[in-house]
Design a protein around this motif. Structure first.
Motif, PDB file in Angstrom:
ATOM      1  N   VAL A  47      -1.999   8.643   4.406  1.00  0.00           N
ATOM      2  CA  VAL A  47      -1.595   9.372   3.211  1.00  0.00           C
ATOM      3  C   VAL A  47      -1.893  10.852   3.433  1.00  0.00           C
ATOM      4  CG1 VAL A  47      -1.970   9.670   0.727  1.00  0.00           C
ATOM      5  CG2 VAL A  47      -2.034   7.369   1.735  1.00  0.00           C
ATOM      6  N   GLU A  48      -0.857  11.664   3.375  1.00  0.00           N
ATOM      7  CA  GLU A  48      -1.007  13.116   3.454  1.00  0.00           C
ATOM      8  C   GLU A  48      -0.944  13.637   2.028  1.00  0.00           C
ATOM      9  OE1 GLU A  48       1.528  16.865   5.162  1.00  0.00           O
ATOM     10  OE2 GLU A  48       1.629  14.966   6.266  1.00  0.00           O
ATOM     11  N   PHE A  49      -1.978  14.378   1.621  1.00  0.00           N
ATOM     12  CA  PHE A  49      -2.030  14.804   0.220  1.00  0.00           C
ATOM     13  C   PHE A  49      -2.539  16.232   0.082  1.00  0.00           C
ATOM     14  CE2 PHE A  49      -6.244  13.224   1.122  1.00  0.00           C
ATOM     15  CZ  PHE A  49      -7.103  13.949   0.318  1.00  0.00           C
ATOM     16  N   ASP A  50      -2.225  16.810  -1.069  1.00  0.00           N
ATOM     17  CA  ASP A  50      -2.666  18.152  -1.415  1.00  0.00           C
ATOM     18  C   ASP A  50      -3.874  18.031  -2.341  1.00  0.00           C
ATOM     19  OD1 ASP A  50      -3.079  20.685  -2.479  1.00  0.00           O
ATOM     20  OD2 ASP A  50      -0.940  21.095  -2.770  1.00  0.00           O
ATOM     21  N   PRO A  51      -5.073  18.372  -1.869  1.00  0.00           N
ATOM     22  CA  PRO A  51      -6.269  18.217  -2.699  1.00  0.00           C
ATOM     23  C   PRO A  51      -6.302  19.142  -3.914  1.00  0.00           C
ATOM     24  CG  PRO A  51      -6.813  19.338  -0.652  1.00  0.00           C
ATOM     25  CD  PRO A  51      -5.371  18.901  -0.537  1.00  0.00           C
ATOM     26  N   THR A  91       0.827  -1.199   0.000  1.00  0.00           N
ATOM     27  CA  THR A  91       0.000   0.000   0.000  1.00  0.00           C
ATOM     28  C   THR A  91       0.864   1.253   0.000  1.00  0.00           C
ATOM     29  OG1 THR A  91      -1.629  -1.297   1.233  1.00  0.00           O
ATOM     30  CG2 THR A  91      -2.002   1.063   1.089  1.00  0.00           C
ATOM     31  N   GLU A  92       1.942   1.227   0.769  1.00  0.00           N
ATOM     32  CA  GLU A  92       2.881   2.349   0.787  1.00  0.00           C
ATOM     33  C   GLU A  92       3.417   2.609  -0.621  1.00  0.00           C
ATOM     34  OE1 GLU A  92       6.716   3.160   3.504  1.00  0.00           O
ATOM     35  OE2 GLU A  92       6.973   1.487   2.092  1.00  0.00           O
ATOM     36  N   ALA A  93       3.859   1.560  -1.295  1.00  0.00           N
ATOM     37  CA  ALA A  93       4.455   1.692  -2.631  1.00  0.00           C
ATOM     38  C   ALA A  93       3.457   2.210  -3.660  1.00  0.00           C
ATOM     39  CB  ALA A  93       5.033   0.351  -3.081  1.00  0.00           C
ATOM     40  N   VAL A  94       2.188   1.877  -3.507  1.00  0.00           N
ATOM     41  CA  VAL A  94       1.156   2.328  -4.438  1.00  0.00           C
ATOM     42  C   VAL A  94       0.947   3.837  -4.337  1.00  0.00           C
ATOM     43  CG1 VAL A  94      -1.353   2.271  -4.828  1.00  0.00           C
ATOM     44  CG2 VAL A  94      -0.053   0.137  -4.674  1.00  0.00           C
ATOM     45  N   PHE A  95       0.923   4.376  -3.128  1.00  0.00           N
ATOM     46  CA  PHE A  95       0.617   5.800  -2.959  1.00  0.00           C
ATOM     47  C   PHE A  95       1.828   6.713  -3.095  1.00  0.00           C
ATOM     48  CE2 PHE A  95      -3.160   3.894  -1.031  1.00  0.00           C
ATOM     49  CZ  PHE A  95      -4.138   4.610  -1.696  1.00  0.00           C
ATOM     50  N   GLN A  96       3.028   6.220  -2.852  1.00  0.00           N
ATOM     51  CA  GLN A  96       4.214   7.084  -2.895  1.00  0.00           C
ATOM     52  C   GLN A  96       4.440   7.789  -4.233  1.00  0.00           C
ATOM     53  OE1 GLN A  96       7.158   4.303  -1.351  1.00  0.00           O
ATOM     54  NE2 GLN A  96       7.292   5.489   0.545  1.00  0.00           N
ATOM     55  N   PRO A  97       4.217   7.156  -5.384  1.00  0.00           N
ATOM     56  CA  PRO A  97       4.530   7.849  -6.639  1.00  0.00           C
ATOM     57  C   PRO A  97       3.436   8.780  -7.160  1.00  0.00           C
ATOM     58  CG  PRO A  97       3.880   5.602  -7.133  1.00  0.00           C
ATOM     59  CD  PRO A  97       3.910   5.737  -5.618  1.00  0.00           C
ATOM     60  N   LEU A  98       2.347   8.927  -6.425  1.00  0.00           N
ATOM     61  CA  LEU A  98       1.240   9.736  -6.927  1.00  0.00           C
ATOM     62  C   LEU A  98       1.491  11.230  -6.738  1.00  0.00           C
ATOM     63  CD1 LEU A  98      -1.812   7.662  -5.635  1.00  0.00           C
ATOM     64  CD2 LEU A  98      -0.690   7.550  -7.878  1.00  0.00           C
ATOM     65  N   VAL A  99       1.153  11.982  -7.761  1.00  0.00           N
ATOM     66  CA  VAL A  99       1.268  13.431  -7.706  1.00  0.00           C
ATOM     67  C   VAL A  99       0.389  13.947  -6.569  1.00  0.00           C
ATOM     68  CG1 VAL A  99      -0.590  13.839  -9.377  1.00  0.00           C
ATOM     69  CG2 VAL A  99       1.199  15.537  -9.100  1.00  0.00           C
ATOM     70  N   GLY A 100       0.886  14.916  -5.834  1.00  0.00           N
ATOM     71  CA  GLY A 100       0.111  15.507  -4.761  1.00  0.00           C
ATOM     72  C   GLY A 100       0.199  14.783  -3.434  1.00  0.00           C
ATOM     73  N   VAL A 101       0.798  13.603  -3.426  1.00  0.00           N
ATOM     74  CA  VAL A 101       0.971  12.877  -2.172  1.00  0.00           C
ATOM     75  C   VAL A 101       2.255  13.387  -1.529  1.00  0.00           C
ATOM     76  CG1 VAL A 101       1.435  10.625  -1.117  1.00  0.00           C
ATOM     77  CG2 VAL A 101      -0.354  10.865  -2.859  1.00  0.00           C
ATOM     78  N   ARG A 102       2.118  13.961  -0.353  1.00  0.00           N
ATOM     79  CA  ARG A 102       3.270  14.560   0.347  1.00  0.00           C
ATOM     80  C   ARG A 102       3.982  13.579   1.258  1.00  0.00           C
ATOM     81  NH1 ARG A 102       3.550  17.900  -3.275  1.00  0.00           N
ATOM     82  NH2 ARG A 102       2.363  19.821  -3.159  1.00  0.00           N
ATOM     83  N   ALA A 103       3.228  12.632   1.842  1.00  0.00           N
ATOM     84  CA  ALA A 103       3.846  11.658   2.744  1.00  0.00           C
ATOM     85  C   ALA A 103       2.962  10.422   2.816  1.00  0.00           C
ATOM     86  CB  ALA A 103       4.013  12.259   4.143  1.00  0.00           C
ATOM     87  N   VAL A 104       3.611   9.286   2.969  1.00  0.00           N
ATOM     88  CA  VAL A 104       2.916   8.021   3.204  1.00  0.00           C
ATOM     89  C   VAL A 104       3.578   7.397   4.421  1.00  0.00           C
ATOM     90  CG1 VAL A 104       2.258   5.771   2.283  1.00  0.00           C
ATOM     91  CG2 VAL A 104       2.476   7.732   0.730  1.00  0.00           C
ATOM     92  N   ARG A 105       2.773   7.173   5.447  1.00  0.00           N
ATOM     93  CA  ARG A 105       3.288   6.555   6.679  1.00  0.00           C
ATOM     94  C   ARG A 105       2.721   5.149   6.789  1.00  0.00           C
ATOM     95  NH1 ARG A 105       2.797  11.863   7.543  1.00  0.00           N
ATOM     96  NH2 ARG A 105       0.617  11.880   8.185  1.00  0.00           N
ATOM     97  N   GLN A 106       3.628   4.195   6.840  1.00  0.00           N
ATOM     98  CA  GLN A 106       3.269   2.785   6.874  1.00  0.00           C
ATOM     99  C   GLN A 106       3.136   2.308   8.315  1.00  0.00           C
ATOM    100  OE1 GLN A 106       6.057  -0.859   6.690  1.00  0.00           O
ATOM    101  NE2 GLN A 106       6.215   0.145   4.725  1.00  0.00           N
ATOM    102  N   GLY A 107       2.090   1.551   8.584  1.00  0.00           N
ATOM    103  CA  GLY A 107       1.928   1.036   9.933  1.00  0.00           C
ATOM    104  C   GLY A 107       0.637   0.287  10.116  1.00  0.00           C
ATOM    105  N   PHE A 108      -0.009   0.575  11.237  1.00  0.00           N
ATOM    106  CA  PHE A 108      -1.242  -0.104  11.625  1.00  0.00           C
ATOM    107  C   PHE A 108      -2.248   0.944  12.084  1.00  0.00           C
ATOM    108  CE2 PHE A 108       2.438  -2.688  12.380  1.00  0.00           C
ATOM    109  CZ  PHE A 108       2.105  -3.931  11.859  1.00  0.00           C
ATOM    110  N   ILE A 109      -3.516   0.756  11.677  1.00  0.00           N
ATOM    111  CA  ILE A 109      -4.583   1.678  12.058  1.00  0.00           C
ATOM    112  C   ILE A 109      -5.707   0.864  12.691  1.00  0.00           C
ATOM    113  CG2 ILE A 109      -6.303   3.359  11.240  1.00  0.00           C
ATOM    114  CD1 ILE A 109      -4.390   4.138   9.002  1.00  0.00           C
ATOM    115  N   ARG A 110      -6.370   1.499  13.652  1.00  0.00           N
ATOM    116  CA  ARG A 110      -7.546   0.876  14.248  1.00  0.00           C
ATOM    117  C   ARG A 110      -8.688   1.882  14.239  1.00  0.00           C
ATOM    118  NH1 ARG A 110      -7.272   1.232  20.611  1.00  0.00           N
ATOM    119  NH2 ARG A 110      -5.981   3.075  20.776  1.00  0.00           N
TER     120      ARG A 110
END
Length: 164
Positions: A47-51, A14-33
Motif C-alpha cells: 500500500v502506497e499512501f500519503d501520510p 485485501t486489495e479491495a479493502v485498501f483501494q477506496p481509502l482516502v490517501g491511498v495512492r496505489a495498492v499492489r496485489q501479490g505475495f510478500i516474504r
C-alpha cells in the motif's frame, strides 16, 4: 509517499479493502516474504499512501478489523497476518500502534510486524478483482462484507466521504 505491506487474507480481499481509502495512492496485489522463518511467500498487498491524508494508524486499524487478526487457522502460511515494514522506525511505529489498538479493544492480535524482504506480483488477471467483478460469488461472499464494514465503521476514511 510511504509504502507498507499488509497480509492476512486473500490478496483479492485485501486489495479491495485498501483501494477506496482516502490517501491511498496505489495498492499492489501479490505475495510478500520476510526473514526466516517467515521467508515463504504469503498473499499480501503493498500500500502506497500519503501520510498527510491517512495515517499509518488508520491503515493498521482497517487492516486489523477486516481480516482474522485474532485467530490462528490452518491457512496462516498462505495468509500470514502481518504488517510488512521497510525500516526499524516503521517497525517500531507499527508495533506500538498494534499494541495500542489491542489495549483499547482489550484484544490480543496475532498480527506480526515483519521486515519486507521481497514482493512478487500476482497474475495480472486477478488485479483489481473486486473492481472488475463485483457481482462474482466470491466478491459477494468474502469481499462485500469487508467493504460493508468500511462503510459503517470507517466511513470517514473512504474517498469522497472525508470532506463531508
Amino acid at each position: 509517499m510511504v509504502l507498507v505491506g499488509f497480509g492476512g487474507g486473500c490478496h483479492w480481499c485485501t486489495e479491495a479493502v485498501f483501494q477506496p481509502l482516502v490517501g491511498v495512492r496505489a495498492v499492489r496485489q501479490g505475495f510478500i516474504r520476510s526473514d526466516a522463518p517467515f521467508d515463504s511467500w504469503s498473499e499480501a498487498v503493498e500500500v502506497e499512501f500519503d501520510p498527510e491524508l491517512i495515517s499509518l494508524r488508520d491503515l493498521i486499524s482497517v487492516h486489523l478489523a477486516t481480516h482474522a487478526s485474532i485467530s490462528e487457522h490452518k491457512m496462516r502460511g498462505k495468509y500470514r497476518s502481518a504488517a510488512y515494514v521497510f525500516d526499524t522506525d516503521q517497525q517500531m511505529d507499527c508495533e506500538r500502534i498494534i499494541a495500542d489498538i489491542g489495549s483499547e479493544a482489550q484484544t490480543d492480535f496475532i498480527t506480526q510486524v515483519l521486515m519486507h524482504r521481497g514482493f512478487k506480483s500476482s497474475d495480472e488477471r486477478f488485479h483489481n478483482y473486486y473492481q472488475s467483478k463485483p457481482e462474482k460469488p466470491f466478491c459477494q461472499a468474502y469481499i462485500e462484507p469487508k467493504l460493508a464494514k468500511l462503510r459503517t465503521q470507517y466511513k470517514q476514511l473512504l474517498q469522497g466521504e472525508h470532506d463531508r
